[in-house]
Design an enzyme around this catalytic site. Structure first.
Site, PDB file in Angstrom:
ATOM      1  N   SER A 180       0.795  -1.222   0.000  1.00 15.15           N
ATOM      2  CA  SER A 180       0.000   0.000   0.000  1.00 15.15           C
ATOM      3  C   SER A 180       0.830   1.276   0.000  1.00 15.15           C
ATOM      4  O   SER A 180       0.359   2.301  -0.460  1.00 15.15           O
ATOM      5  CB  SER A 180      -0.958  -0.003   1.196  1.00 15.15           C
ATOM      6  OG  SER A 180      -0.249  -0.172   2.404  1.00 15.15           O
ATOM      7  N   HIS A 208      -5.398  -3.356  -2.879  1.00 19.57           N
ATOM      8  CA  HIS A 208      -5.034  -2.493  -4.012  1.00 19.57           C
ATOM      9  C   HIS A 208      -4.963  -3.246  -5.329  1.00 19.57           C
ATOM     10  O   HIS A 208      -4.549  -2.691  -6.339  1.00 19.57           O
ATOM     11  CB  HIS A 208      -3.706  -1.790  -3.728  1.00 19.57           C
ATOM     12  CG  HIS A 208      -3.761  -0.945  -2.501  1.00 19.57           C
ATOM     13  ND1 HIS A 208      -4.288   0.326  -2.492  1.00 19.57           N
ATOM     14  CD2 HIS A 208      -3.393  -1.212  -1.222  1.00 19.57           C
ATOM     15  CE1 HIS A 208      -4.229   0.805  -1.261  1.00 19.57           C
ATOM     16  NE2 HIS A 208      -3.694  -0.109  -0.469  1.00 19.57           N
ATOM     17  N   LYS A 243     -11.364   0.975  -1.925  1.00 18.77           N
ATOM     18  CA  LYS A 243     -10.275   1.446  -2.799  1.00 18.77           C
ATOM     19  C   LYS A 243     -10.825   1.529  -4.229  1.00 18.77           C
ATOM     20  O   LYS A 243     -11.604   2.429  -4.499  1.00 18.77           O
ATOM     21  CB  LYS A 243      -9.081   0.504  -2.665  1.00 18.77           C
ATOM     22  CG  LYS A 243      -8.661   0.272  -1.190  1.00 18.77           C
ATOM     23  CD  LYS A 243      -7.582   1.201  -0.702  1.00 18.77           C
ATOM     24  CE  LYS A 243      -7.491   1.337   0.806  1.00 18.77           C
ATOM     25  NZ  LYS A 243      -6.904   0.205   1.529  1.00 18.77           N
TER      26      LYS A 243
HETATM   27  C1  LIG Z   1      -6.722   0.015   3.102  1.00 21.12           C
HETATM   28  C2  LIG Z   1      -6.135  -1.296   3.380  1.00 21.12           C
HETATM   29  C3  LIG Z   1      -6.728  -2.189   4.289  1.00 21.12           C
HETATM   30  C4  LIG Z   1      -7.893  -1.781   5.159  1.00 21.12           C
HETATM   31  O1  LIG Z   1      -9.047  -1.645   4.432  1.00 21.12           O
HETATM   32  P1  LIG Z   1     -10.201  -0.684   5.002  1.00 21.12           P
HETATM   33  O2  LIG Z   1     -11.419  -1.161   4.304  1.00 21.12           O
HETATM   34  O3  LIG Z   1      -9.801   0.694   4.626  1.00 21.12           O
HETATM   35  O4  LIG Z   1     -10.263  -0.893   6.479  1.00 21.12           O
HETATM   36  C5  LIG Z   1      -6.188  -3.441   4.435  1.00 21.12           C
HETATM   37  N1  LIG Z   1      -5.098  -3.804   3.738  1.00 21.12           N
HETATM   38  C6  LIG Z   1      -4.471  -2.978   2.888  1.00 21.12           C
HETATM   39  C7  LIG Z   1      -3.261  -3.443   2.158  1.00 21.12           C
HETATM   40  C8  LIG Z   1      -4.967  -1.692   2.688  1.00 21.12           C
HETATM   41  O5  LIG Z   1      -4.341  -0.848   1.873  1.00 21.12           O
END
Ligand SMILES: *Cc1c(COP(=O)(O)O)cnc(C)c1O
Length: 397
Positions: A180, A208, A243
């Site tokens: 991320s 992602h 995302k």
């Molecule tokens: C954003 C993210 C999460 C958490 O997801 P949310 O729905 O925002 O709680 C978990 N793992 C990764 C790699 C992320 O980038």
């Protein structure tokens, strides 16, 4: 000491270390134009990679979903599970090529809930050192023997698999498919091979990857599909809806037995109010847009290529990422803060990422690209970046 006094001391320390974080208040989701404190800016910081947070059809579906009730009114197991949740799960299972899927309120809860449901004290969890905080916290909370390996280091993973095998118990390897804060890809085919050799279970966090990459048959499934891996090789995938889907919430996909098991044992699924039906309806529409508008993902890829080509021409300190996450490593927190503040003054919003989100000495600008950006907007950011970095003597003129 009083609570207030301790809090103030600790906050002062944070400020002194250049690590103090501030919340920005936006008027609405970036289009990628966004109004912050009454000023219009251009955002390169959102994870809405396909522009689905602002897609008229998604917003219309979400509004219609609100007619089912503003909230789910109970946890999924009591009376908070509606037809829209069921449809969303069906659609997520289809696009990920899995037997079944289960929605969670957030990716953080999905990761913590899944790890804690699958692992206990007798087991081992092996994590890449740069895994997302939710996987790290899940690894701590589940109580399993926690082993880590240096980022992307297959020899390191191999050594930890040997250690886990000597200790006994079940072993789960957890990695982000796309990192991320770095935007690079985990070497998933090799990781899956090692897991097979050691009988370890593999969990891939597709936060992602979901919606923006995949295989010819499953173009939205994420980085594991892109690496040619199926449910037998990656039995547990976690994807987020916040995302590329531009919404909120998350899901775990896998075998029917895995999903049934999580319904029984994943506490962050069981003991929380169900996903609002509007979010489920909006997410169904978002997945539908991903399926029927492949040009969105294509435009994102074009923007990534354009950004990288121009940034390289301008000698910017690009990382090796081929994804929508394009970090510029500047190293020092203070430089990152100064560069991002100057960019903000000039109307550009980019992520300023510092420890503890990333290791000490690797503070960076995190630029994220979207299908909604135009080439002109990307060029404008890059030109401004060059001039700010020259002022900060990060790059030579
Ligand atoms: C954003 C993210 C999460 C958490 O997801 P949310 O729905 O925002 O709680 C978990 N793992 C990764 C790699 C992320 O980038």
């Amino acid at each position: 000491m009083t609570l207030e006094k301790i809090l103030r001391q600790r906050l002062d320390e944070r400020r002194r270390d250049g690590l103090y974080r501030q919340i920005k208040t936006l008027a609405a989701a970036p289009t990628p134009l966004v109004t912050v404190d009454g000023r219009e800016m251009l955002a390169f910081s959102s994870n809405d990679y396909l522009g689905l947070a602002i897609h008229p059809e998604v917003i219309a579906a979400q509004k219609a979903g609100a007619e089912l009730g503003a909230g789910a009114t109970a946890s999924h197991l009591v009376n908070g599970h509606f037809q829209v949740h069921q449809q969303l799960q069906q659609s997520l299972a289809e696009v990920t090529g899995r037997e079944a899927a289960l929605v969670f309120s957030s990716g953080y809860m999905a990761n913590v809930g899944t790890l804690c449901a699958l692992l206990g004290r007798a087991d081992n969890i092996i994590s890449d050192k740069l895994n997302h905080a939710s996987l790290i916290d899940g690894a701590r909370l589940c109580g399993a023997n926690s082993l880590r390996f240096p980022h992307g280091d297959l020899d390191g993973l191999h050594r930890q698999l040997q250690r886990a095998a000597r200790r006994g118990g079940n072993t789960l390897v957890a990695v982000d498919g796309v990192y991320s804060m770095d935007g690079d890809l985990a070497p998933l085919a090799e990781i899956a091979g090692l897991c097979r050799d050691y009988g370890a279970w593999l969990l891939v966090d597709e936060a992602h990857g979901f919606g923006v990459m995949g295989s010819a048959q499953l173009p939205l499934a994420g980085s594991s599909a892109a690496a040619g891996l199926d449910q037998s090789q990656v039995p547990v995938i976690m994807g987020t809806l916040g995302k590329a889907a531009g919404n909120a919430g998350a899901f775990v996909a896998g075998s029917s037995a895995l999903i049934d098991y999580l319904v029984q044992f994943a506490r962050p699924y069981i003991y929380t109010t169900g996903m609002p039906p509007a979010v489920a309806a909006g997410s169904i529409a978002a997945v539908e847009r991903m399926r029927s508008e492949p040009e969105l993902a294509r435009r994102l890829q074009e923007n990534i290529a354009h950004f990288r080509q121009r940034a390289a021409q301008l000698n910017l300190p690009l990382a090796g990422s081929s994804t929508a996450i394009q970090p510029l490593l500047l190293g020092c927190e203070k430089t990152v803060m100064s560069v991002s503040a100057k960019l903000e003054c000039r109307g550009f919003l980019v992520g300023a990422i510092r420890p503890p989100t990333v290791p000490v000495g690797t503070a960076r600008l995190r630029i994220t690209l979207s299908a909604a950006h135009s080439h002109d907007q990307i060029n404008a950011l890059l030109d401004e970046l060059v001039s700010v970095l020259q002022e900060n003597a990060v790059v030579r003129s």
